[in-house]
Motif scaffolding. Structure first.
Motif, PDB file in Angstrom:
ATOM      1  N   GLU A   1     -27.530  59.676 -30.084  1.00  0.00           N
ATOM      2  CA  GLU A   1     -27.232  58.620 -31.045  1.00  0.00           C
ATOM      3  C   GLU A   1     -25.956  57.946 -30.582  1.00  0.00           C
ATOM      4  O   GLU A   1     -24.858  58.500 -30.718  1.00  0.00           O
ATOM      5  CB  GLU A   1     -27.058  59.254 -32.431  1.00  0.00           C
ATOM      6  CG  GLU A   1     -26.991  58.253 -33.554  1.00  0.00           C
ATOM      7  CD  GLU A   1     -26.896  58.940 -34.912  1.00  0.00           C
ATOM      8  OE1 GLU A   1     -27.908  59.487 -35.372  1.00  0.00           O
ATOM      9  OE2 GLU A   1     -25.787  58.948 -35.479  1.00  0.00           O
TER      10      GLU A   1
ATOM     11  N   PRO B   1     -24.794  54.947 -35.256  1.00  0.00           N
ATOM     12  CA  PRO B   1     -25.816  55.255 -36.258  1.00  0.00           C
ATOM     13  C   PRO B   1     -27.065  54.383 -36.187  1.00  0.00           C
ATOM     14  O   PRO B   1     -28.140  54.806 -36.611  1.00  0.00           O
ATOM     15  CB  PRO B   1     -25.067  55.036 -37.580  1.00  0.00           C
ATOM     16  CG  PRO B   1     -23.643  55.313 -37.249  1.00  0.00           C
ATOM     17  CD  PRO B   1     -23.451  54.810 -35.860  1.00  0.00           C
ATOM     18  N   ASP B   2     -26.955  53.168 -35.620  1.00  0.00           N
ATOM     19  CA  ASP B   2     -28.115  52.282 -35.557  1.00  0.00           C
ATOM     20  C   ASP B   2     -28.795  52.278 -34.193  1.00  0.00           C
ATOM     21  O   ASP B   2     -29.847  51.651 -34.025  1.00  0.00           O
ATOM     22  CB  ASP B   2     -27.694  50.841 -35.894  1.00  0.00           C
ATOM     23  CG  ASP B   2     -27.148  50.736 -37.307  1.00  0.00           C
ATOM     24  OD1 ASP B   2     -27.605  51.512 -38.168  1.00  0.00           O
ATOM     25  OD2 ASP B   2     -26.238  49.907 -37.528  1.00  0.00           O
TER      26      ASP B   2
ATOM     27  N   ARG C   1     -30.140  54.385 -30.720  1.00  0.00           N
ATOM     28  CA  ARG C   1     -30.472  55.664 -30.087  1.00  0.00           C
ATOM     29  C   ARG C   1     -31.040  55.383 -28.690  1.00  0.00           C
ATOM     30  O   ARG C   1     -31.712  54.377 -28.452  1.00  0.00           O
ATOM     31  CB  ARG C   1     -31.567  56.399 -30.871  1.00  0.00           C
ATOM     32  CG  ARG C   1     -31.158  56.917 -32.236  1.00  0.00           C
ATOM     33  CD  ARG C   1     -32.373  57.447 -32.987  1.00  0.00           C
ATOM     34  NE  ARG C   1     -33.165  58.374 -32.204  1.00  0.00           N
ATOM     35  CZ  ARG C   1     -32.864  59.640 -32.011  1.00  0.00           C
ATOM     36  NH1 ARG C   1     -31.789  60.145 -32.576  1.00  0.00           N
ATOM     37  NH2 ARG C   1     -33.611  60.421 -31.267  1.00  0.00           N
TER      38      ARG C   1
ATOM     39  N   ASP D   1     -33.474  52.320 -28.871  1.00  0.00           N
ATOM     40  CA  ASP D   1     -34.025  52.066 -30.209  1.00  0.00           C
ATOM     41  C   ASP D   1     -32.899  51.543 -31.098  1.00  0.00           C
ATOM     42  O   ASP D   1     -31.912  52.247 -31.343  1.00  0.00           O
ATOM     43  CB  ASP D   1     -34.577  53.390 -30.754  1.00  0.00           C
ATOM     44  CG  ASP D   1     -35.276  53.226 -32.102  1.00  0.00           C
ATOM     45  OD1 ASP D   1     -35.020  52.223 -32.799  1.00  0.00           O
ATOM     46  OD2 ASP D   1     -36.069  54.116 -32.450  1.00  0.00           O
TER      47      ASP D   1
ATOM     48  N   ARG E   1     -32.174  50.111 -34.785  1.00  0.00           N
ATOM     49  CA  ARG E   1     -32.736  49.977 -36.136  1.00  0.00           C
ATOM     50  C   ARG E   1     -31.810  49.081 -36.959  1.00  0.00           C
ATOM     51  O   ARG E   1     -30.702  49.490 -37.333  1.00  0.00           O
ATOM     52  CB  ARG E   1     -32.847  51.373 -36.773  1.00  0.00           C
ATOM     53  CG  ARG E   1     -33.611  51.404 -38.092  1.00  0.00           C
ATOM     54  CD  ARG E   1     -35.091  51.245 -37.876  1.00  0.00           C
ATOM     55  NE  ARG E   1     -35.865  51.351 -39.096  1.00  0.00           N
ATOM     56  CZ  ARG E   1     -36.550  52.417 -39.478  1.00  0.00           C
ATOM     57  NH1 ARG E   1     -36.544  53.500 -38.717  1.00  0.00           N
ATOM     58  NH2 ARG E   1     -37.244  52.424 -40.590  1.00  0.00           N
ATOM     59  N   VAL E   2     -32.269  47.870 -37.226  1.00  0.00           N
ATOM     60  CA  VAL E   2     -31.455  46.910 -37.971  1.00  0.00           C
ATOM     61  C   VAL E   2     -31.423  47.295 -39.438  1.00  0.00           C
ATOM     62  O   VAL E   2     -30.369  47.361 -40.067  1.00  0.00           O
ATOM     63  CB  VAL E   2     -32.017  45.484 -37.799  1.00  0.00           C
ATOM     64  CG1 VAL E   2     -31.161  44.480 -38.554  1.00  0.00           C
ATOM     65  CG2 VAL E   2     -32.111  45.116 -36.325  1.00  0.00           C
ATOM     66  N   THR E   3     -32.614  47.527 -39.968  1.00  0.00           N
ATOM     67  CA  THR E   3     -32.739  47.913 -41.367  1.00  0.00           C
ATOM     68  C   THR E   3     -34.030  48.715 -41.516  1.00  0.00           C
ATOM     69  O   THR E   3     -34.740  48.930 -40.534  1.00  0.00           O
ATOM     70  CB  THR E   3     -32.728  46.663 -42.276  1.00  0.00           C
ATOM     71  OG1 THR E   3     -32.765  47.074 -43.636  1.00  0.00           O
ATOM     72  CG2 THR E   3     -33.921  45.756 -41.980  1.00  0.00           C
ATOM     73  N   ASP E   4     -34.330  49.168 -42.745  1.00  0.00           N
ATOM     74  CA  ASP E   4     -35.535  49.990 -42.900  1.00  0.00           C
ATOM     75  C   ASP E   4     -36.783  49.262 -42.404  1.00  0.00           C
ATOM     76  O   ASP E   4     -37.672  49.869 -41.808  1.00  0.00           O
ATOM     77  CB  ASP E   4     -35.744  50.358 -44.379  1.00  0.00           C
ATOM     78  CG  ASP E   4     -34.715  51.365 -44.862  1.00  0.00           C
ATOM     79  OD1 ASP E   4     -34.123  52.064 -44.017  1.00  0.00           O
ATOM     80  OD2 ASP E   4     -34.492  51.452 -46.081  1.00  0.00           O
TER      81      ASP E   4
ATOM     82  N   ARG F   1     -37.477  48.473 -30.141  1.00  0.00           N
ATOM     83  CA  ARG F   1     -37.435  49.449 -29.056  1.00  0.00           C
ATOM     84  C   ARG F   1     -37.753  48.731 -27.755  1.00  0.00           C
ATOM     85  O   ARG F   1     -38.589  47.819 -27.734  1.00  0.00           O
ATOM     86  CB  ARG F   1     -38.460  50.577 -29.272  1.00  0.00           C
ATOM     87  CG  ARG F   1     -38.171  51.437 -30.497  1.00  0.00           C
ATOM     88  CD  ARG F   1     -39.148  52.612 -30.590  1.00  0.00           C
ATOM     89  NE  ARG F   1     -38.847  53.404 -31.772  1.00  0.00           N
ATOM     90  CZ  ARG F   1     -39.696  53.605 -32.783  1.00  0.00           C
ATOM     91  NH1 ARG F   1     -40.906  53.090 -32.742  1.00  0.00           N
ATOM     92  NH2 ARG F   1     -39.342  54.334 -33.810  1.00  0.00           N
TER      93      ARG F   1
ATOM     94  N   SER G   1     -40.540  49.907 -41.745  1.00  0.00           N
ATOM     95  CA  SER G   1     -41.142  50.600 -42.868  1.00  0.00           C
ATOM     96  C   SER G   1     -40.913  49.748 -44.117  1.00  0.00           C
ATOM     97  O   SER G   1     -39.779  49.412 -44.451  1.00  0.00           O
ATOM     98  CB  SER G   1     -40.463  51.973 -43.000  1.00  0.00           C
ATOM     99  OG  SER G   1     -41.021  52.694 -44.047  1.00  0.00           O
TER     100      SER G   1
ATOM    101  N   GLN H   1     -46.018  48.779 -36.367  1.00  0.00           N
ATOM    102  CA  GLN H   1     -45.478  48.688 -35.012  1.00  0.00           C
ATOM    103  C   GLN H   1     -46.276  47.625 -34.264  1.00  0.00           C
ATOM    104  O   GLN H   1     -47.500  47.612 -34.328  1.00  0.00           O
ATOM    105  CB  GLN H   1     -45.629  50.007 -34.246  1.00  0.00           C
ATOM    106  CG  GLN H   1     -44.736  51.133 -34.724  1.00  0.00           C
ATOM    107  CD  GLN H   1     -44.786  52.318 -33.765  1.00  0.00           C
ATOM    108  OE1 GLN H   1     -44.359  52.216 -32.620  1.00  0.00           O
ATOM    109  NE2 GLN H   1     -45.299  53.445 -34.235  1.00  0.00           N
TER     110      GLN H   1
END
Lengths: 407, 148
Positions: free
Chosen positions: A66, A69-70, A72, A98, A100-103, A108, A158, A170
């Motif tokens: 990681e 936090p956003d 990986r 990877d 991740r901006v938001t849920d 990727r 999601s 996806q």
């Protein structure tokens, strides 16, 4: 390189029962060794399974970190053996970044697992499922190297759907790497080979591929998926043509193509306490063609329309014992399920155009991180038997055992 | 043959049975486990669907866009109840879900703790963390999350 992989796995195993964390790098993996025996003249999917074989294993180790936090990054090295392919050669199974901006939105990029159906992304790891062999229409071992991962980019996320649960999506774009020494390339060679001219693929080019995957997870234990893969690929194959009358030999070069390949899979899984029920339907449409640079062989173009389905059930009786089974049917020509077009498909009998299997599996988890399995198949038909010979029988069996350690 | 009176009696019995099951579940829920979070977390309530999403690795952000850190209690009775009531999964199904997640590089394995006190200590000192403990064992160092 093999020694390096072994050393890394030993380090991981001695570190912890769950995972190893080295300076923020998380390490996981598995080691899975099996034994397989099939009817003597029906080798599948291990090339020497008819005589019983230990050339049946999968090893992997993955590293992930990681960065923040956003963000990986990670990769997995995989080695597998199925006799004539795999041969425990270490390959890059996946490797991606990877963000991740938001849920509901993430990105990727790299070599990313392809989310086809309920289980394609996780099919490498025996510990993640009940069965040793997932149903072979949807999770064909001879295609594993080509539909395992896509090299490119994806967006995913999601989306909450209130009381209806959650929708995960996806979309991927890129190319599907097809290794020349892998099972897929061998399979494509078999498509365009003839009895008098066995050919070997010497070059493969993949066009841009598109993948879409929707997963609806309801609050009542139902998970439904709809996936699609759209691609084309072509290549060159070479071999020797032997005249059946004069026995004279001449070289053959063929340009072949699998064009407009469209695969769709619809799947539903239901969990109720210790019971897991699942079913999936898959259909493939594509045009296969071959242009032989040898006057003795006739060029062809053929539109293919195959399909297949399965129903499965698994029940966990105790923490250490689970029983599962499934029934599956696979058809080379979904418009002629009785095999009446067997000659057009290049096989010698109607039963060579289907494969119907009854499967029973016992899974044992005697201690944490160890899985033992025993599985039996009763099979009618040989459509998926890539290494078919004239001696292969219509009705045959497959028995397999596997031991997997994972962390 | 369909008989309205028999149907009504059967329907009443089923309703009673469902009420008993629901009462039993809510009682067990109240006594069985409590969802806790670090005091930096702004949410005080979550829906069951949100909690499911969090523990399946789908919902990864709090309302203030901070990254959620989940933790799992290994104590068997509480774990089983939490997973069954909140996620509709058994421990085996939950384990396999996370084996899939880490094998495909989608997420890190959540840290697991053998007892409630260790879980509370972790959640208390880890910003944006969420966990669950056996009923009545929260203390003042963490906040309690109500599940709607």
């Amino acid at each position: 390189m093999k020694k390096a992989l072994t050393a890394m796995m030993l380090l991981a195993f001695t570190g912890s029962a769950h995972a190893v964390d080295l300076a923020g790098v998380e390490i996981h993996g598995f080691a899975s060794q099996g034994y397989i025996k099939t009817s003597p003249d029906n080798n599948f999917p291990v090339s020497n399974s008819g005589e019983g074989s230990f050339n049946f294993n999968d090893f992997a180790v993955n590293f992930s970190k990681e960065v923040n936090p956003d963000l990986r990054v990670g990769l997995q090295l995989l080695a597998m053996d199925r006799g004539s392919y795999g041969k425990d050669k270490i390959t890059l199974d996946w490797a991606f970044g990877d963000y991740r901006v938001t849920d509901w939105l993430g990105f990727r990029a790299g070599k990313i697992k392809i989310p086809l159906g309920l289980y394609n992304e996780s099919r490498d790891n025996d510990a993640a499922r009940t069965f040793i062999f997932l149903p072979q229409n949807e999770y064909y071992d001879y295609e594993r190297d080509s539909v395992n991962a896509i090299t490119g980019a994806s967006i995913y996320g999601s989306i909450p759907a209130g009381s209806a649960g959650t929708v995960n999506y996806q979309f991927q774009v890129g190319t599907t790497p097809i290794p020349l020494d892998g099972a897929s390339a061998r399979n494509y060679s078999a498509y365009i080979s003839t009895v008098d001219a066995p050919l070997t693929t010497t070059d493969v080019n993949s066009s841009t591929a598109f993948v879409h995957h929707l997963e609806w997870r309801t609050p009542v234990g139902v998970r439904a998926t709809f996936s699609g893969l759209h691609t084309s690929f072509d290549g060159t194959a070479t071999g020797i043509y032997t005249d059946p009358v004069t026995s004279a030999t001449t070289p053959v070069t063929a340009q072949w193509k699998f064009d407009s390949w469209h695969r769709y899979i619809l799947g539903v899984e239901y969990l109720w306490n210790d019971l897991t029920l699942a079913t999936e339907y898959q259909r493939d449409d594509y045009t296969v063609s071959a242009d032989y640079q040898n006057p003795a062989l006739e060029n062809f173009t053929s539109r293919q329309a195959s399909d297949g389905w399965y129903v499965s059930a698994a029940y966990r009786f105790t923490d250490w014992f689970e029983l599962g089974g499934y029934y599956t049917e696979i058809y080379a020509d979904r418009h002629h399920r009785n095999g009446s077009t067997f000659e057009d498909l290049g096989v010698g009998a109607p039963w060579q155009t289907w494969q119907k299997e009854k499967v029973l599996t016992l899974r044992f988890d005697p201690v944490r991180n160890l899985v033992l399995k025993v599985e039996g198949h009763l099979i009618d038909g040989t459509w998926n038997m890539s290494e078919y010979t004239d001696a292969s029988k219509r009705n045959w069996y497959l028995v397999a055992t596997k031991a997997t350690v994972f962390f | 043959m369909f008989h309205p009176k028999r149907f009504c009696i059967t329907g009443t019995k089923i309703l009673l049975l469902l009420c008993l099951i629901a009462w039993g579940q809510s009682s067990a829920h109240a006594a069985g486990f409590i969802v806790i979070a670090n005091k930096s977390v702004i949410e005080s309530t979550l829906t069951r669907a949100e909690l499911q999403g969090i523990y399946l690795g789908e919902k990864v952000k709090w309302g203030n866009r901070k990254h959620i850190k989940i933790a799992v209690l290994e104590e068997e009775r509480t774990l089983k109840e939490f997973l069954q009531v909140m996620l509709g999964k058994t421990p085996s199904q939950f384990d396999q879900h996370w084996v899939r997640m880490v094998t495909t590089g989608k997420a890190s394995l959540p840290p697991a703790f053998p007892d409630s006190q260790q879980m509370i200590d972790f959640v208390a000192k880890t910003p944006n963390a969420i966990g669950f403990v056996a009923g009545g064992q929260t203390g003042d160092s963490v906040k309690t999350i109500a599940i709607k």
